[in-house]
Design an enzyme around this catalytic site. Structure first.
Site, PDB file in Angstrom:
ATOM      1  N   SER A  64       1.725  -1.981  -5.060  1.00 31.26           N
ATOM      2  CA  SER A  64       0.686  -2.177  -4.035  1.00 31.26           C
ATOM      3  C   SER A  64      -0.474  -1.189  -4.119  1.00 31.26           C
ATOM      4  O   SER A  64      -1.504  -1.408  -3.471  1.00 31.26           O
ATOM      5  CB  SER A  64       1.295  -2.095  -2.634  1.00 31.26           C
ATOM      6  OG  SER A  64       2.017  -3.260  -2.360  1.00 31.26           O
ATOM      7  N   LYS A  67      -3.705  -2.697  -4.865  1.00 33.91           N
ATOM      8  CA  LYS A  67      -4.478  -3.442  -3.860  1.00 33.91           C
ATOM      9  C   LYS A  67      -5.789  -2.727  -3.498  1.00 33.91           C
ATOM     10  O   LYS A  67      -6.771  -3.371  -3.124  1.00 33.91           O
ATOM     11  CB  LYS A  67      -3.642  -3.649  -2.587  1.00 33.91           C
ATOM     12  CG  LYS A  67      -2.429  -4.564  -2.787  1.00 33.91           C
ATOM     13  CD  LYS A  67      -1.523  -4.520  -1.561  1.00 33.91           C
ATOM     14  CE  LYS A  67      -0.309  -5.413  -1.707  1.00 33.91           C
ATOM     15  NZ  LYS A  67       0.658  -5.214  -0.605  1.00 33.91           N
ATOM     16  N   TYR A 189      -2.096 -11.765  -8.955  1.00 32.59           N
ATOM     17  CA  TYR A 189      -1.532 -10.759  -8.041  1.00 32.59           C
ATOM     18  C   TYR A 189      -0.306 -10.065  -8.656  1.00 32.59           C
ATOM     19  O   TYR A 189      -0.189  -8.832  -8.614  1.00 32.59           O
ATOM     20  CB  TYR A 189      -1.192 -11.426  -6.695  1.00 32.59           C
ATOM     21  CG  TYR A 189      -0.447 -10.523  -5.752  1.00 32.59           C
ATOM     22  CD1 TYR A 189      -1.099  -9.472  -5.100  1.00 32.59           C
ATOM     23  CD2 TYR A 189       0.917 -10.694  -5.514  1.00 32.59           C
ATOM     24  CE1 TYR A 189      -0.409  -8.628  -4.244  1.00 32.59           C
ATOM     25  CE2 TYR A 189       1.608  -9.856  -4.657  1.00 32.59           C
ATOM     26  CZ  TYR A 189       0.946  -8.821  -4.028  1.00 32.59           C
ATOM     27  OH  TYR A 189       1.632  -7.977  -3.193  1.00 32.59           O
ATOM     28  N   TYR A 240       1.320   0.407   5.831  1.00 32.16           N
ATOM     29  CA  TYR A 240       1.900  -0.694   6.622  1.00 32.16           C
ATOM     30  C   TYR A 240       2.337  -0.213   8.007  1.00 32.16           C
ATOM     31  O   TYR A 240       1.550   0.423   8.690  1.00 32.16           O
ATOM     32  CB  TYR A 240       3.048  -1.348   5.838  1.00 32.16           C
ATOM     33  CG  TYR A 240       2.699  -1.563   4.398  1.00 32.16           C
ATOM     34  CD1 TYR A 240       1.701  -2.465   4.052  1.00 32.16           C
ATOM     35  CD2 TYR A 240       3.298  -0.835   3.383  1.00 32.16           C
ATOM     36  CE1 TYR A 240       1.339  -2.662   2.729  1.00 32.16           C
ATOM     37  CE2 TYR A 240       2.947  -1.020   2.058  1.00 32.16           C
ATOM     38  CZ  TYR A 240       1.970  -1.936   1.745  1.00 32.16           C
ATOM     39  OH  TYR A 240       1.610  -2.122   0.447  1.00 32.16           O
ATOM     40  N   VAL A 258       5.776  -0.061  -4.075  1.00 33.36           N
ATOM     41  CA  VAL A 258       7.247  -0.080  -4.126  1.00 33.36           C
ATOM     42  C   VAL A 258       7.803   0.383  -5.476  1.00 33.36           C
ATOM     43  O   VAL A 258       9.017   0.488  -5.631  1.00 33.36           O
ATOM     44  CB  VAL A 258       7.851  -1.457  -3.730  1.00 33.36           C
ATOM     45  CG1 VAL A 258       7.577  -1.778  -2.277  1.00 33.36           C
ATOM     46  CG2 VAL A 258       7.357  -2.561  -4.648  1.00 33.36           C
TER      47      VAL A 258
HETATM   48  O1  DON Z   1       4.198  -8.204  -3.349  1.00 33.84           O
HETATM   49  C1  DON Z   1       5.108  -7.399  -3.469  1.00 33.84           C
HETATM   50  O2  DON Z   1       6.122  -7.484  -2.823  1.00 33.84           O
HETATM   51  C2  DON Z   1       4.947  -6.265  -4.469  1.00 33.84           C
HETATM   52  N1  DON Z   1       4.316  -6.693  -5.666  1.00 33.84           N
HETATM   53  C3  DON Z   1       4.116  -5.142  -3.896  1.00 33.84           C
HETATM   54  C4  DON Z   1       4.706  -4.578  -2.647  1.00 33.84           C
HETATM   55  C5  DON Z   1       4.390  -3.153  -2.440  1.00 33.84           C
HETATM   56  O3  DON Z   1       4.217  -2.382  -3.346  1.00 33.84           O
HETATM   57  C6  DON Z   1       4.452  -2.719  -1.048  1.00 33.84           C
HETATM   58  N2  DON Z   1       4.203  -1.312  -0.954  1.00 33.84           N
HETATM   59  N3  DON Z   1       4.704  -0.391  -0.532  1.00 33.84           N
END
Ligand code: DON
Length: 304
Positions: A64, A67, A189, A240, A258
């Site tokens: 993420s 993003k 994405y 978040y 993550v």
């Molecule tokens: O969309 C997802 O679930 C992952 N590619 C990214 C989620 C993420 O990194 C949330 N961050 N803490």
């Protein structure tokens, strides 16, 4: 000047000896392979000096954190029209939460939750000739490093388990807030999330946000007034349902992923990145947050 190397060494030592209650993300099978005990920190000062400790040069999937970079590229291309399709309010919810999206008629709360980042991916798909390559080039140019790549195994692993993101994209499509095919937008994405970077490279990529839009080589990549807004979004939405906690404990704009990475910055002063794959229940790096709390406490360098 403060003894930055001494401070990083001290933080690393204290966290290596602490109990790590975090868990490596396992909902993307390829990410479950990460070493729970990895820990790296890199500090890049605005003056050009840099300091490192632990596994700060090892690449991991930025997830993420990407993003913020896709938001920067989309905002640079379409300007304030972007805010017609995505809001700038903290969601107070997990990164993959969907019910607010339905309640709010397909306008994601902000560009850093999954639904918001999927809208940003759609915008880039509509404006770039070779979307994945052009985005990768944008990131490479920020860092001045051609070695930055997607991790195709991670992107594919996320695609085959990406039911929640398919739900978000389909919901966006049903509300008319996705112009391209769901499959194409998610392919972009999943690839942006799979980009592999080290803590050192992340501090260089985010240097523009600490330096009013100019990179380490003093080349302008973003307008200063756009950087101001992106930093505000990082501060209020970067973690978040833990954005308040991060502001309270650390006091910097930043973004987590993550894959266990966090990057944060103090405008006009420094960027800092941590990597520690075990996550807390909110999906943010357990040791990374502690490292950054200690760093801003010991240096007395936060925005507050
Ligand atoms: O969309 C997802 O679930 C992952 N590619 C990214 C989620 C993420 O990194 C949330 N961050 N803490």
């Amino acid at each position: 000047m403060q003894d930055y190397q001494g401070i990083l060494n001290e933080i690393h030592r204290s966290l290596r000896n602490s109990i790590n209650t975090g868990e490596v993300a396992n909902y993307i099978p390829e990410l479950a392979k990460e070493d729970k005990d990895a820990l790296g920190i890199h500090l890049q000062l605005i003056t050009g000096e840099e300091f490192s400790v632990g596994r700060a040069l090892e690449k991991f999937s930025i997830q993420s954190i990407s993003k913020v970079l896709s938001l920067a590229q989309a905002f640079q291309i379409v300007g304030t029209d972007l805010w017609k399709r995505v809001d700038v309010e903290p969601s107070g919810n997990p990164f993959n939460h969907l019910s607010l999206l339905e309640l709010e008629n397909g306008i994601p709360r902000n560009p850093l939750i999954n639904a918001g980042a999927i809208v940003i991916a759609d915008v880039l798909l509509s404006h770039l000739d070779s979307p994945k390559q052009d985005f990768l080039n944008f990131v490479r140019e920020l860092v001045h490093d051609e070695s930055i790549e997607f991790n195709k195994a991670i992107a594919e692993s996320e695609r085959i388990t990406g039911f929640n993101n398919y739900a978000a994209a389909n919901l966006l499509k049903s509300f008319g807030n996705l112009n391209n095919d769901v499959e194409d937008v998610l392919d972009f994405y999943f690839h942006q999330c799979s980009i592999m970077m080290s803590c050192e490279q992340l501090t260089k990529a985010f240097f523009v946000f600490s330096n009013k839009g100019k990179c380490l080589k003093n080349i302008r990549h973003l307008a200063a007034n756009k950087v101001k807004r992106i930093n505000a979004i990082m501060l209020t939405c970067g973690f978040y349902d833990e954005a308040g906690e991060f502001a309270f404990e650390v006091g910097l704009p930043g973004k987590s992923g993550v894959g266990g990475g966090i990057v944060a910055l103090l405008p006009h002063c420094y960027t800092i990145a941590t990597w520690a794959p075990a996550l807390n229940p909110q999906g943010n790096s357990y040791l990374g947050m502690k490292a950054l709390e200690q760093f801003t406490a010991k240096t007395d360098l936060s925005i507050f």
